[in-house]
Design a protein around this motif. Sequence first.
Motif, PDB file in Angstrom:
ATOM      1  N   VAL A  33      32.027  -9.669  64.812  1.00 23.85           N
ATOM      2  CA  VAL A  33      31.050  -8.944  63.683  1.00 23.85           C
ATOM      3  C   VAL A  33      31.197  -7.658  63.564  1.00 23.85           C
ATOM      4  O   VAL A  33      31.348  -6.983  62.232  1.00 23.85           O
ATOM      5  N   LEU A  36      34.350  -7.233  61.066  1.00 23.81           N
ATOM      6  CA  LEU A  36      33.283  -6.854  58.915  1.00 23.81           C
ATOM      7  C   LEU A  36      32.499  -5.591  59.055  1.00 23.81           C
ATOM      8  O   LEU A  36      31.768  -5.516  58.550  1.00 23.81           O
ATOM      9  N   LYS A  37      32.903  -5.006  60.336  1.00 22.00           N
ATOM     10  CA  LYS A  37      31.835  -3.525  60.028  1.00 22.00           C
ATOM     11  C   LYS A  37      32.691  -2.362  59.334  1.00 22.00           C
ATOM     12  O   LYS A  37      33.646  -2.894  59.990  1.00 22.00           O
ATOM     13  N   THR A  53      26.769  -3.624  55.901  1.00 21.67           N
ATOM     14  CA  THR A  53      28.048  -4.252  54.757  1.00 21.67           C
ATOM     15  C   THR A  53      29.163  -4.733  55.048  1.00 21.67           C
ATOM     16  O   THR A  53      29.614  -4.861  56.444  1.00 21.67           O
ATOM     17  N   LEU A  54      29.856  -6.237  54.230  1.00 23.36           N
ATOM     18  CA  LEU A  54      30.788  -6.776  54.951  1.00 23.36           C
ATOM     19  C   LEU A  54      31.672  -6.450  54.457  1.00 23.36           C
ATOM     20  O   LEU A  54      32.534  -6.342  53.708  1.00 23.36           O
ATOM     21  N   TRP A  56      35.770  -6.874  54.371  1.00 20.66           N
ATOM     22  CA  TRP A  56      37.023  -7.910  54.405  1.00 20.66           C
ATOM     23  C   TRP A  56      37.885  -6.755  54.410  1.00 20.66           C
ATOM     24  O   TRP A  56      38.463  -7.298  54.497  1.00 20.66           O
TER      25      TRP A  56
END
Length: 281
Positions: A33, A36-37, A53-54, A56
């Motif tokens: 997780v 992806l932060k 929010t992701l 990427w």
Amino acid sequence: MALSPKWWSRYGYHIFIGGLALLMIYPILWLIVSSLKPNDEIFSTAYSLIPSTLEWNNYVTGWKGFAGNTFGTFFKNSFIIVILSTIGAVCSSALVAYGFARIPYLGRGFWFGCMMMTLMLPRDVTIIPQYIMFSEFNWLQTFKPLVVPQFFGIPFFIFLIMQFIRTIPADLDEAAKIDGCSKYGIFFRIMVPLIVPALMTAAIFSFYWTWEDFIHPLLYLNEPDLYPVSLALKLFLDGESLNNWGGMFAMSTLSLVPVFIVFFVFQRYIVEGISTSGLKG
């Protein structure tokens, strides 16, 4: 309504084990997780497993690597070291284990005792002598110090495979001798097919230990284009500038993929190899 003792005996154990499993897997979930932060939210919302929010882009920036080397180079270096080390460790340990288990010779018990005593040596004791030796060989800045020693047998693997060989009836050896097989013929034609679980167990452990090894690459490799993944991850942390935590966690997550693949594909060999190697026929 109170739950009956029968219910607890049936489901309580599974609930308890499931809770422990979640507790053990939480750090991995947190790592995935966090990869992806956004960088500024990783520690400010450390206890949350739901990113706002992701991000990427952490994987994109992390894969770019350092000093002109992408993480593809680091993964390639890791696979070269791991594959060669695993082949050397398993093949050499199997040969030595067969000698200890099946071939009688003068001083076999003494040499086996010496080998087992090396298991008690802390790894830190051997680091300096090995470094001096490899420096005299001019092996620094190469993969040789990480690979070549594996071709001389690993005591733990030797013991594991030897215990497995002892579960195989010696009558098979005698029958092969009658048919004209040499000691090497017996090993390659009879033993190797029968000790596959032990060989696979040793290969899996060798893969894990080599993949995660940090101290030895740190000692022998100083050029970034030779770094394995375990050492390259450290480059994300810079004491003089902003640390790229997002990129480091993203690449750390990718570095777990080969580990998970190896475990789920070969896990049955781990159980079979360890459970059988402790028995004597």
